[in-house]
Enzyme design. Structure first.
Site, short mmCIF file in Angstrom:
data_model
loop_
_atom_site.label_atom_id
_atom_site.label_comp_id
_atom_site.label_asym_id
_atom_site.label_seq_id
_atom_site.Cartn_x
_atom_site.Cartn_y
_atom_site.Cartn_z
N GLU A 1 4.82 -18.18 16.65
CA GLU A 1 3.95 -19.34 16.50
C GLU A 1 2.56 -18.77 16.23
O GLU A 1 1.84 -18.37 17.14
CB GLU A 1 3.91 -20.20 17.77
CG GLU A 1 3.21 -21.51 17.51
CD GLU A 1 2.06 -21.86 18.44
OE1 GLU A 1 1.55 -22.98 18.36
OE2 GLU A 1 1.63 -21.00 19.24
N ASP B 1 4.67 -17.89 21.71
CA ASP B 1 3.52 -18.79 21.73
C ASP B 1 2.23 -18.04 21.38
O ASP B 1 2.01 -16.93 21.86
CB ASP B 1 3.41 -19.35 23.16
CG ASP B 1 2.40 -20.47 23.29
OD1 ASP B 1 2.63 -21.53 22.68
OD2 ASP B 1 1.40 -20.28 24.00
C1 NOJ Z 1 0.96 -23.51 21.46
C2 NOJ Z 1 1.86 -24.49 22.12
O1 NOJ Z 1 2.76 -24.99 21.18
C3 NOJ Z 1 0.96 -25.54 22.70
O2 NOJ Z 1 1.69 -26.66 23.14
C4 NOJ Z 1 0.14 -24.92 23.80
O3 NOJ Z 1 -0.78 -25.87 24.28
C5 NOJ Z 1 -0.63 -23.70 23.29
N1 NOJ Z 1 0.16 -22.87 22.46
C6 NOJ Z 1 -1.14 -22.89 24.44
O4 NOJ Z 1 -0.07 -22.24 25.09
#
Ligand code: NOJ
Ligand code: CA
Length: 551
Positions: A277, A215
């Site tokens: 991500e 993440d």
């Molecule tokens: C990316 C995640 O996919 C999202 O859902 C989240 O709110 C943010 N990162 C913060 O962790």
């Protein structure tokens, strides 16, 4: 297309996999409390086998106050009672494996929950203490220290700093949170933080997971001294290679972290993977996350965001392949996830109209039929591209966004933090329909559903689509079957045409053609139609249709 002859091209299951994202809250609820859970997922694993995917990625199920639907982790080594137990996680992993499915779990290293033991210890400790140095605490500006340390904004809206209250009740230091106040950013300049996450990786690798989706992978390191950043906050790093990069995103230091993690993964048997991500543009910058000694893959958000026109699709596909080829990594493709408007609705909005952060009552509504038609064409195109593809639960049913959800039902912190200007992501997170005539459409044994399901969703239920020729579900199954049978994920793309109206490419023995234009395009003589995203009309490919052809 590999531009560097010395570069090894990666091999392994993940290079060509179709990976299905499960958002545990909304997949299947085993106990009727309205929230999906791990036993619910385990009970539905056969669906994924029947669909034909290779792996699942599970969004977070760890103990959490759920300030950001579980992306606020209070304990990285356990399961929230809302979702089950650690034994349920072990069972899920084992049951998936016995069906030949790989399992990727979510890792959230940029921030913890404010309920994490470390943050609670930090609040109780003095400024400058070892406990505080696990996070980013600073004194406020101004004589009374009542101004935030810099001008950074939270991605969800409002300031990225919150002032603490000292144990004696006096106002104290401020802490940084790029997301919700309940998600304090960790200090990755602190070796203790590194050690902790190396251990968390091992904890889940030892339990048998095949990898991690990381993440906010582009956010861990902040520019020294935390300089002001006058631009509006976005999770994107900047879209031109020579544009100044925001001080909170895509800093050089993140790469060393992933090199270390890669060594840990490589020390385990099997092919364990890291997926970034990282909202990093352009593709050349993103490719730096997937150099041979770093992560294995990164989500291709530039592809997700590209307009539905032949030139835009041609450009993004070409650029993506070139960028990842230059580092020997496979490309990935994605159209939907739990953070964006579902593509069956997004593609029903005016082309080029920007990227809405949620759609609600009073907003311009998508054209549902057009959106689904284009979504089916887009998916068929995507599943023929070389590399791996990520699917978001429910898209195999053609599920739209819930675009008329009552605002009172919304739970995404974005809605409140943006002062009710950005509706946020609840519309794509609604529990999915399995059986048309069951309570909560079969999501669980009761009517309970943590977000309301629209009344029109019976028609999307799995049992209304299974074995129904032409249904979106059967289209996904056929596409995944053909993708596997023809080795499309490990193939090579050769463009045949890239005009303003149509795109055509060859991948192995399959020719893929998408008609974006108004005029129907004749199917070439003697070509066998292997799949089509919508019925052909008198031997021609209508507007917004993709076909797979052979011969
Ligand atoms: C990316 C995640 O996919 C999202 O859902 C989240 O709110 C943010 N990162 C913060 O962790
Ligand atoms: Ca439940």
């Amino acid at each position: 297309m590999n531009t560097d002859p010395t570069q090894q091209t990666a091999t392994g299951w993940w290079t060509e996999a179709a990976i299905y994202q499960i958002y545990p809250r909304s997949f299947a609820d085993s106990n009727g409390d309205g929230i999906g859970d791990l036993p619910g997922i385990t009970a539905r694993l056969d669906h994924l086998v029947e669909l034909g995917v290779d792996a699942v990625w599970l969004s977070p199920f760890y103990p959490s106050p759920q300030a950001d639907a579980g992306y606020d982790v209070a304990d990285y080594r356990d399961v929230d009672p809302l979702f089950g137990t650690l034994a349920d996680a072990d069972k899920l992993i084992a049951e998936a494996r016995s069906r030949g499915l790989r399992v990727i779990v979510d890792l959230v290293p940029n921030h913890t929950s404010s309920a994490h033991r470390w943050f609670q210890e930090a609040l109780a400790a003095a400024p400058g203490s070892a406990q505080r140095s696990r996070y980013i605490f600073r004194d406020g500006l101004g004589p009374a220290g009542d101004q935030p340390p810099n001008d950074w904004q939270s991605v969800f809206g409002g300031p990225a700093w919150t002032r603490t209250v000292d144990p004696d009740g006096q106002p104290g230091q401020w802490y940084l949170h790029l997301f919700d106040t309940g998600q304090p950013d960790l200090n990755w300049d602190n070796p203790e933080v590194h050690e902790e996450f190396l251990d968390v990786l091992r904890f889940w690798l030892d339990r048998g997971v095949d990898g991690f989706r990381v993440d906010v992978a582009h956010g861990l390191i902040k520019q020294a001294n935390l300089p002001d950043w006058q631009e509006p906050q976005e999770i994107l790093s900047g879209n031109e290679i020579d544009k100044p990069r925001p001080p909170m995103w895509d800093q050089e230091g993140v790469h060393e972290i992933y090199r270390q993690w890669r060594q840990v993964l490589d020390s385990y048997p099997g092919e364990r993977v890291l997926v970034a991500e990282a909202w990093v543009e352009p593709a050349e910058r993103l490719a730096r996350y997937v150099r041979p000694d770093e992560m294995h893959q990164a989500f291709n958000f530039e592809y997700l965001l590209a307009a539905w026109t032949a030139p835009a699709q041609y450009a993004v596909i070409t650029r993506s392949l070139e960028a990842t080829d230059s580092v020997g990594a496979p490309t990935t493709w994605v159209l939907s996830n739990h953070d964006v408007v579902r593509h069956a609705s997004r593609l029903g909005l005016a082309v080029g109209g920007g990227r809405p952060n949620g759609i609600g009552i009073g907003d311009p509504q998508p054209d549902a039929a057009l959106g689904l038609r284009r979504a089916r064409a887009a998916t068929l195109l995507m599943l023929a591209l070389p590399g791996s593809a990520y699917l978001f639960q429910g898209e195999e049913l053609g599920l739209p966004e819930h675009t008329t959800m009552p605002d009172e039902a919304r739970q995404d912190p974005t809605w409140a933090r943006s002062g009710h200007t950005q509706r946020g992501r609840d519309g794509c997170r609604v529990p999915i329909p399995w059986e048309a005539d069951a309570p909560s459409y079969g999501f669980g044994p009761t009517d309970a559903s943590w977000l309301p399901q629209p009344p029109s969703w019976a028609e999307y239920a799995l049992d209304r689509q299974r074995d129904v020729p032409g249904s979106t579900y059967e289209l996904y199954r056929a596409a995944l079957r053909l993708r596997r049978a023809h080795g499309l994920g490990r193939g090579t793309l050769e463009w045949l045409s890239s005009g303003d109206e149509t795109l055509a490419f060859r991948n192995g023995d399959v020719t893929v053609l998408t008609n974006f234009g108004e005029a129907p395009v004749p199917v070439p003589p003697n070509a066998e139609v292997l799949a089509t995203s919508a019925p052909l009309t008198e031997g021609t490919i209508p507007t917004d249709v993709t076909v797979y052809l052979r011969g």
